[in-house]
Write an enzyme that holds these catalytic residues in place. Sequence first.
Site, short mmCIF file in Angstrom:
data_model
loop_
_atom_site.label_atom_id
_atom_site.label_comp_id
_atom_site.label_asym_id
_atom_site.label_seq_id
_atom_site.Cartn_x
_atom_site.Cartn_y
_atom_site.Cartn_z
N LYS A 118 0.84 -1.20 0.00
CA LYS A 118 0.00 0.00 0.00
C LYS A 118 0.88 1.25 0.00
O LYS A 118 1.86 1.34 0.74
CB LYS A 118 -0.91 -0.03 1.22
CG LYS A 118 -1.91 1.12 1.31
CD LYS A 118 -2.81 0.93 2.53
CE LYS A 118 -3.82 2.04 2.67
NZ LYS A 118 -4.74 1.82 3.83
N SER A 187 -9.36 2.08 2.89
CA SER A 187 -8.44 2.79 2.00
C SER A 187 -7.45 1.86 1.30
O SER A 187 -6.73 2.30 0.40
CB SER A 187 -7.66 3.84 2.80
OG SER A 187 -6.91 3.24 3.84
N SER A 211 -10.17 -0.29 6.99
CA SER A 211 -9.53 -0.21 5.68
C SER A 211 -8.85 -1.49 5.20
O SER A 211 -8.30 -1.51 4.10
CB SER A 211 -8.50 0.93 5.68
OG SER A 211 -9.14 2.16 5.85
#
Length: 473
Positions: A118, A187, A211
């Site tokens: 990420k 996210s 997330s």
Amino acid sequence: MTESRVGAEAGPPSSSSPSPASPSPAPSSTGSPSAGSPTSGSLSSGRRAVDELPGVGEHLEFVEHLLARIEAVDPDLHAFVAEPDRAGRLRDEVSSLSRRWPVPDSRPGLYGVPVGVKDVFHADGLPTHGGSQLPAEVLTGPQAQAVTRLREAGAVVAGKTVTAEFAFMAPGPTRNPHRLGHTPGGSSSGSAAAVAAGLVPLALGTQTVGSVVRPAAYCGIVGFKPSYGRIPVDGLIANAPTFDTVGVLTSDVAGAVRAAAVLLDDWDGRTHAEQGGGRPVLGVPEGPYLGQATPEALAAFAAQVARLEAAGYAVRRVRLLADIDAVNERNTLINLVELARSHEPLFAKYADSYHEVSATAIRQGERIPTADYARALDERAAYASDLVAVMETEHIDAWIAPSATGPAPEGLATTGSPLMNLPWTQARLPVVGVPAGLVAGLPVGLQCVARPGEDERLLAWAGAIEATLGERQ
């Protein structure tokens, strides 16, 4: 995007490079959400679990397959942040593995496993954008310890995965592999989509509210958010340090276990093994918390609970979280204050480069009185203690609940609601979300929640629950 591009095996490797190293523009969310949508079966046919990767002698060949698959699928999926020479970097990384570990018997547990990272983690050799338009040079930092641990275990970083801006709420361009007009969640959107579409078997994410577990549910894969602090957060762009937790997204629970053994501080493999096949006492948190889910999600959850009971699990229904509105409001307050503090020096200089959603939240956080924030922190600690006390009193080993309020919403303007994840993250409990069927043709998940520090037991229990539900999207 045709079904074959996501669902089928990629064609021969191409020598062309991906587009420049910046996040792709968000694709339009208009039009039919089902047009060109891959089916769950086609996704599964293209996905490989960590345990299904090729032997050590095949990794150079496998990286060519990986590059071809990313090139074929990702222009429409937007799971990865583009980079100018992904092919050259990956070939160099894979070639260096055999030089570092020339003796096959000495090779570590994740040797050659491609992982997505990420884009809020710093990783040597790759810029960090945080899903933002800020200059990469102001977001530099030492490599995150989580990335170092994966690389020390032989993993290969396939690339940075798209994130909502600074792991908050402004979504990136990633689409849901099951239905391209729907959000993949956030996210950790790119990490979830990359695993679900078969680009990588393992990806790093973060969870500040929901997330990891929510995008895993939307994309039909496994999401593991460990106990707060069991994976170091150094080398990470902070969102809200009171909640920020490094997590993993994988095709199955077995892959999460392999990653946990590398990533978690003081991993206890013996405790995990001793729980194999065990059946924990499960708690259903009845009341207004569950009432936040849609009727369709609740009907699916009731069917999941019935299957677990039929398989011999003891299920206790307990009234819980009657004050869910206060719990939600407290989370928002703490998150806004800490987001503002985390970005104070950058926002002072680059406010115009922030997405409107992030900028508005930061300005709200700046206005919250310090006394309100301090009180919220005290209330959070008391709430977490009380929640664990209920588990003790009611003799509950793990809570179960829907992983999200429903399946992935249509459109790409938001990442969906994190309300089903919020209470557990606020209490800093370990959570594993497993695929649990379909609602309206889209995946939904079941999340399992244990006491702090019981990650090893939870992963063992989740593996058994995964097998009982038998759902792999």
